[in-house]
Write a protein that holds these residues in place. Structure first.
Motif, PDB file in Angstrom:
ATOM      1  N   MET A 191      57.601  87.316  44.797  1.00  0.00           N
ATOM      2  CA  MET A 191      56.131  87.044  44.535  1.00  0.00           C
ATOM      3  C   MET A 191      55.466  88.248  44.082  1.00  0.00           C
ATOM      4  N   LEU A 192      55.813  89.185  44.607  1.00  0.00           N
ATOM      5  CA  LEU A 192      55.202  90.524  44.185  1.00  0.00           C
ATOM      6  C   LEU A 192      55.544  90.862  42.824  1.00  0.00           C
ATOM      7  N   VAL A 193      56.809  90.677  42.465  1.00  0.00           N
ATOM      8  CA  VAL A 193      57.009  90.969  40.876  1.00  0.00           C
ATOM      9  C   VAL A 193      56.461  89.943  40.232  1.00  0.00           C
ATOM     10  N   PHE A 194      56.712  88.763  40.296  1.00  0.00           N
ATOM     11  CA  PHE A 194      56.174  87.497  39.378  1.00  0.00           C
ATOM     12  C   PHE A 194      54.521  87.626  39.472  1.00  0.00           C
ATOM     13  N   ALA A 197      47.990  83.899  48.092  1.00  0.00           N
ATOM     14  CA  ALA A 197      49.174  84.633  47.963  1.00  0.00           C
ATOM     15  C   ALA A 197      49.119  85.803  49.001  1.00  0.00           C
ATOM     16  N   VAL A 198      48.080  86.593  49.068  1.00  0.00           N
ATOM     17  CA  VAL A 198      47.983  87.496  50.168  1.00  0.00           C
ATOM     18  C   VAL A 198      47.882  86.866  51.964  1.00  0.00           C
ATOM     19  N   VAL A 257      54.584  87.546  30.144  1.00  0.00           N
ATOM     20  CA  VAL A 257      54.528  86.146  30.674  1.00  0.00           C
ATOM     21  C   VAL A 257      55.873  85.275  30.306  1.00  0.00           C
ATOM     22  N   ALA A 258      56.257  85.362  28.914  1.00  0.00           N
ATOM     23  CA  ALA A 258      57.769  84.877  28.694  1.00  0.00           C
ATOM     24  C   ALA A 258      58.823  85.365  29.321  1.00  0.00           C
ATOM     25  N   ALA A 259      58.817  86.830  29.400  1.00  0.00           N
ATOM     26  CA  ALA A 259      59.945  87.570  30.509  1.00  0.00           C
ATOM     27  C   ALA A 259      59.875  87.018  31.808  1.00  0.00           C
ATOM     28  N   ALA A 260      58.446  86.967  32.306  1.00  0.00           N
ATOM     29  CA  ALA A 260      58.402  86.362  33.710  1.00  0.00           C
ATOM     30  C   ALA A 260      59.036  85.101  33.882  1.00  0.00           C
ATOM     31  N   PHE A 283      52.527  82.557  38.219  1.00  0.00           N
ATOM     32  CA  PHE A 283      52.037  82.937  39.651  1.00  0.00           C
ATOM     33  C   PHE A 283      52.482  81.706  40.751  1.00  0.00           C
ATOM     34  N   LEU A 284      52.011  80.446  40.133  1.00  0.00           N
ATOM     35  CA  LEU A 284      52.094  79.305  40.957  1.00  0.00           C
ATOM     36  C   LEU A 284      53.575  79.216  41.349  1.00  0.00           C
ATOM     37  N   ALA A 285      54.497  79.170  40.282  1.00  0.00           N
ATOM     38  CA  ALA A 285      56.057  79.327  40.842  1.00  0.00           C
ATOM     39  C   ALA A 285      56.164  80.052  41.916  1.00  0.00           C
ATOM     40  N   ALA A 286      56.034  81.266  41.868  1.00  0.00           N
ATOM     41  CA  ALA A 286      56.565  82.266  42.850  1.00  0.00           C
ATOM     42  C   ALA A 286      55.546  82.065  44.288  1.00  0.00           C
TER      43      ALA A 286
END
Length: 196
Positions: free
Chosen positions: A130-133, A104-105, A152-155, A57-60
């Motif tokens: 941002m929406l996807v991750f 984020a919003v 989470v691993a896939a993201a 989440f933070l990365a995105a």
């Protein structure tokens, strides 16, 4: 032809030693070493793969905020501020997720109002990223530890792919942050899969 002697007192340059060359190469890759260090730190503290949802989440979010500002150089200060804020919230035993989702919003609204979608494609792509991750991170928290960890691993591995594209293009964030993030995201994603 004979070598021309240098003038007295002129320093003669010697080529760097093999050890010096290796040390310089290692120093040049400091973002990689920092990414690996962060991965180890997070992997040692991991209850299950879902605990790394915050990193996704933070990365995105940091990429989106940097894209909205439009200045790649602000990414490291944003990273530092995010790290300090999340650490403080955790020390105060406050759940960081409501603040992260609200951020984020807010940043998304600012970006859309500011014309983010009309910027170059890689910058504009930070909105759907941002929406996807972000959604993957939030959904993973509501899943079983095993399935949530896989998500989470896939993201993380997916975001590492975005990091590589950003690094190659030299856009959105500084290359040093993209390198750091790519190494952290990919190795942490693989670690989650191996430890699951």
């Amino acid at each position: 032809m004979a070598d021309i002697p240098s003038a007295p007192g002129t320093p003669v340059e010697t080529p760097p030693s093999p050890v010096s060359r290796v040390l310089l190469a290692l120093a040049h890759r400091w973002p990689t070493w920092c990414g690996l260090l962060f991965m180890v730190f997070n992997a040692l503290d991991m209850e299950d793969g879902r605990s790394s949802a915050l990193i996704v989440f933070l990365a995105a979010l940091i990429y989106l905020a940097t894209a909205v500002v439009g200045r790649p150089g602000v990414v490291w200060p944003l990273f530092g501020i995010s790290l300090v804020a999340v650490t403080l919230l955790r020390l105060l035993d406050v759940d960081p997720w409501p603040a992260l989702v609200a951020s984020a919003v807010s940043i998304t609204v600012l970006g859309l109002v500011g014309g983010l979608l009309h910027k170059p494609w890689l910058t504009a792509a930070q909105f759907p990223a941002m929406l996807v991750f972000g959604a993957a991170a939030l959904v993973a928290l509501s899943m079983s530890p095993e399935l949530g960890g896989y998500l989470v691993a896939a993201a993380l591995i997916g975001h590492a792919t975005l990091d590589v594209v950003v690094w190659r293009k030299g856009e959105v964030v500084t290359r040093s942050l993209a390198e750091f993030c790519a190494v952290l995201d990919f190795t942490l994603g693989v670690a989650i899969l191996l430890l699951a």
